[in-house]
Enzyme design. Structure first.
Site, PDB file in Angstrom:
ATOM      1  N   ASP A   1       0.872  -1.352  -0.035  1.00 52.15           N
ATOM      2  CA  ASP A   1      -0.178  -0.004   0.064  1.00 52.15           C
ATOM      3  C   ASP A   1       0.810   1.246  -0.102  1.00 52.15           C
ATOM      4  OD1 ASP A   1      -2.234  -1.685   0.003  1.00 52.15           O
ATOM      5  OD2 ASP A   1      -2.594  -1.386   2.300  1.00 52.15           O
TER       6      ASP A   1
HETATM    7  P1  NAP Z   1       0.678  -4.049   3.138  1.00 47.16           P
HETATM    8  O1  NAP Z   1       0.084  -3.186   2.176  1.00 47.16           O
HETATM    9  O2  NAP Z   1      -0.142  -4.575   3.963  1.00 47.16           O
HETATM   10  O3  NAP Z   1       1.484  -5.264   1.911  1.00 47.16           O
HETATM   11  C1  NAP Z   1       2.315  -5.938   2.714  1.00 47.16           C
HETATM   12  C2  NAP Z   1       2.854  -6.850   1.506  1.00 47.16           C
HETATM   13  O4  NAP Z   1       3.758  -7.947   2.183  1.00 47.16           O
HETATM   14  C3  NAP Z   1       1.585  -7.862   1.125  1.00 47.16           C
HETATM   15  O5  NAP Z   1       1.194  -7.523  -0.149  1.00 47.16           O
HETATM   16  C4  NAP Z   1       2.241  -9.191   0.965  1.00 47.16           C
HETATM   17  O6  NAP Z   1       2.217  -9.711  -0.203  1.00 47.16           O
HETATM   18  C5  NAP Z   1       3.716  -9.101   1.382  1.00 47.16           C
HETATM   19  N1  NAP Z   1       4.230 -10.067   2.426  1.00 47.16           N
HETATM   20  C6  NAP Z   1       3.706 -10.884   3.344  1.00 47.16           C
HETATM   21  N2  NAP Z   1       4.366 -11.677   3.767  1.00 47.16           N
HETATM   22  C7  NAP Z   1       5.559 -11.815   2.970  1.00 47.16           C
HETATM   23  C8  NAP Z   1       6.747 -12.480   3.224  1.00 47.16           C
HETATM   24  N3  NAP Z   1       7.078 -13.313   4.115  1.00 47.16           N
HETATM   25  N4  NAP Z   1       7.708 -12.235   2.168  1.00 47.16           N
HETATM   26  C9  NAP Z   1       7.286 -11.267   1.230  1.00 47.16           C
HETATM   27  N5  NAP Z   1       6.342 -10.285   1.188  1.00 47.16           N
HETATM   28  C10 NAP Z   1       5.329 -10.607   2.253  1.00 47.16           C
HETATM   29  O7  NAP Z   1       2.101  -3.475   3.809  1.00 47.16           O
HETATM   30  P2  NAP Z   1       2.613  -1.892   3.868  1.00 47.16           P
HETATM   31  O8  NAP Z   1       2.984  -1.375   2.639  1.00 47.16           O
HETATM   32  O9  NAP Z   1       3.598  -2.236   4.945  1.00 47.16           O
HETATM   33  O10 NAP Z   1       1.326  -1.042   4.392  1.00 47.16           O
HETATM   34  C11 NAP Z   1       0.937  -1.091   5.580  1.00 47.16           C
HETATM   35  C12 NAP Z   1      -0.661  -1.214   5.421  1.00 47.16           C
HETATM   36  O11 NAP Z   1      -0.964  -1.134   6.860  1.00 47.16           O
HETATM   37  C13 NAP Z   1      -0.888   0.258   5.227  1.00 47.16           C
HETATM   38  O12 NAP Z   1      -2.173  -0.005   4.319  1.00 47.16           O
HETATM   39  C14 NAP Z   1      -1.219   0.905   6.386  1.00 47.16           C
HETATM   40  O13 NAP Z   1      -2.357   1.920   6.479  1.00 47.16           O
HETATM   41  C15 NAP Z   1      -1.764  -0.228   7.216  1.00 47.16           C
HETATM   42  N6  NAP Z   1      -1.752   0.231   8.758  1.00 47.16           N
HETATM   43  C16 NAP Z   1      -0.681   0.335   9.142  1.00 47.16           C
HETATM   44  C17 NAP Z   1      -0.421   0.593  10.521  1.00 47.16           C
HETATM   45  C18 NAP Z   1       0.799   0.837  11.190  1.00 47.16           C
HETATM   46  O14 NAP Z   1       0.814   1.423  12.331  1.00 47.16           O
HETATM   47  N7  NAP Z   1       1.881   1.011  10.566  1.00 47.16           N
HETATM   48  C19 NAP Z   1      -1.686   0.343  11.569  1.00 47.16           C
HETATM   49  C20 NAP Z   1      -2.862   0.018  11.021  1.00 47.16           C
HETATM   50  C21 NAP Z   1      -2.588  -0.309   9.463  1.00 47.16           C
HETATM   51  P3  NAP Z   1       2.232 -11.484  -0.411  1.00 47.16           P
HETATM   52  O15 NAP Z   1       0.996 -11.926   0.239  1.00 47.16           O
HETATM   53  O16 NAP Z   1       2.078 -11.508  -2.120  1.00 47.16           O
HETATM   54  O17 NAP Z   1       3.512 -11.816   0.000  1.00 47.16           O
END
Ligand code: NAP
Length: 458
Positions: A382
């Site tokens: 994201d």
């Molecule tokens: P993300 O959008 O959740 O994407 C994480 C990606 O990691 C997934 O597409 C997944 O794809 C991949 N993944 C999972 N396990 C893996 C592995 N073992 N090896 C390689 N890839 C792996 O993560 P992000 O870009 O860090 O964004 C964070 C999201 O969480 C945002 O939407 C944010 O708003 C939300 N959020 C954040 C917080 C905070 O405090 N940081 C709190 C609440 C919500 P695959 O499954 O294809 O591997």
């Protein structure tokens, strides 16, 4: 003596404020923590010298609290930090509730100001207690993480809040003869905490925890007014304000309003689609990726939730060191909401001893993204989704992202084409300059490291 205690309180407050300021930068955060902790030690010692303190109960509290602290410090893993913070916030709420309640029993006719403070301490403390416990239960998967909603929920909440305010008002008008009202207000606060957090999805719990942190601070500040303790008023206000600032930063970085987090039931399972994504995703092998990296002179790592899942931070640092030894400039671009808790990536990279000066913020790296040879996206999705910039129909539109699609080449390391937390498809995967390195992030980075080592030894 009182003057000395007041001076100590002022010094403690200054240390809190400086400590908080230092927490704002990764390079000074550890020292900031120490400065704030020294302030707290000073405040505690000064309070112990106040007249009329009964040390028996303080020793009992110290023994119980230290025992819980030692057990928690030994058994809680880094990934369980958000749960632990939730429980600590809940304890803060409980403490303020008990201080307010005990002070009333001690002195039922203490006057209007104290009674108003008692009201705030018990209601907000109660909300912080049960809201935090529920946030903990959802995060620790002790209960379903999905939003739990029922018809008219917001009306019920508004009614309960209204009832708490009216009863609180009646209590304040004549506190000494209205103990029953205070008890009802306490129960209403506790119920409100549960009802407020029930409809919020598990994935939004980090925001709820930041908000509960703020509530526990406000309750502590009210407790400070109840017992007339200046440093508690100051410390509580600082916690209340910084919790709110963090909540706001997280909401902004996720492009959502606080109302949307609290009331929309985000995470109920619906996935959202934006404009049709066009193009073809082009996979790359670790070997080919190595040749490109080997020739790069400017590399940016963009870690995300997948790096945490794969626990790839140590091997990422190893690859970074090899790249630096190969003559490349390496930086890590950290998005404020990458991962699942505030500072998630910073914590992991600090664990792997990544130098602070290699960490950069999106606004610092984005303007020069065109000069970056390779952006290596490690399990982030994201936070690098260009539809946030390009597609007004996307739910992510307007969210600040790291513009890896503008780098000369982007490597995306993930296991499949599945979307991230938001459920929104990512056009980055289909851009002409993107290559997908499929697999677990730790294994993929490990393969790149092996390639570098083989080349060096051969
Ligand atoms: P993300 O959008 O959740 O994407 C994480 C990606 O990691 C997934 O597409 C997944 O794809 C991949 N993944 C999972 N396990 C893996 C592995 N073992 N090896 C390689 N890839 C792996 O993560 P992000 O870009 O860090 O964004 C964070 C999201 O969480 C945002 O939407 C944010 O708003 C939300 N959020 C954040 C917080 C905070 O405090 N940081 C709190 C609440 C919500 P695959 O499954 O294809 O591997």
């Amino acid at each position: 003596m009182n003057v000395v205690i007041d001076l100590a309180y002022i010094a403690a407050s200054i240390l809190f404020i400086y400590g908080l300021k230092m927490l704002g930068r990764a390079s000074t955060a550890r020292r900031g923590n120490l400065v704030s902790a020294s302030g707290m030690l000073l405040a505690v010692v000064a309070t112990l010298f106040s007249a009329g303190i009964d040390f028996t109960w303080i020793v009992v509290g110290l023994v119980i609290g230290s025992a819980i602290g030692i057990i928690a410090a030994r058994s809680v893993k880094m990934t369980q930090m958000p749960e632990m913070v939730a429980l600590l916030n809940g304890s803060g709420g409980l403490a303020s509730l008990l201080v307010g309640w005990a002070e009333y029993i001690h002195q039922p006719d203490a006057g209007a100001v104290t009674s108003i403070a008692i009201f705030f301490a018990v209601v907000i403390g109660g909300v912080a207690l049960t809201g935090s416990v529920l946030a903990y239960a959802k995060l620790a998967e002790r209960m379903p993480g999905r939003p739990i909603k029922f018809v008219g929920q917001q009306w019920v909440n508004a009614l309960l809040l209204g009832a708490a305010v009216v009863l609180g008002l009646l209590f304040v008008l004549d506190p000494s003869s209205n103990y029953a009202l205070l008890l009802i207000v306490i129960v209403l606060g506790l119920v409100l905490g549960v009802l407020a957090v029930l409809p919020i999805g598990g994935a939004d719990m980090p925001i709820v925890i930041a908000l509960m942190n703020s509530y526990s601070g406000i309750a502590a500040s009210a407790a400070g007014f109840v017992i007339g303790n200046n440093v508690l008023i100051v410390a509580g206000s600082l916690v209340g304000a910084s919790g709110l600032i963090l909540t706001n930063i997280m909401c902004k970085a996720m492009n959502r309003s606080l109302a949307n987090v609290l009331f929309s039931g985000f995470g109920s399972g619906a996935t959202t689609r934006s404009a049709a994504v066009e193009g073809e995703a082009k996979p790359i092998t670790a070997e080919d990726a190595y040749y490109v990296l080997e020739a790069a002179s400017n590399v940016i790592f963009v870690p995300g939730y997948g790096m945490a899942v794969a626990q790839a931070q140590h091997v990422v640092k190893e690859l970074a060191d090899l790249l630096v030894a190969n003559g490349a400039e390496v930086r890590y671009a950290i998005h404020p909401v990458a991962g699942r808790m505030p500072g998630h990536m910073n914590v992991l990279l600090a664990e792997a001893n990544v130098p602070y000066e290699q960490l950069v913020e999106p606004e610092d790296v984005n303007p020069t993204m065109e000069t970056v040879d390779i952006a290596v996206v490690i399990g982030a999705n994201d936070v690098v989704n260009p539809s946030a910039r390009e597609d007004p129909g996307s739910p992510l539109y307007g969210m600040p992202i790291i513009n890896v699609d503008l780098a000369r080449t982007a490597f995306v390391l993930k296991r499949s084409m599945s979307p991230g937390f938001s459920g929104v498809e990512n056009p980055l995967f289909y851009k002409p300059n993107t290559r997908m390195l499929f697999g677990d992030a730790k294994a993929s980075i490990g393969a790149l490291v092996s390639q570098f080592k083989e080349a060096a030894s051969g």
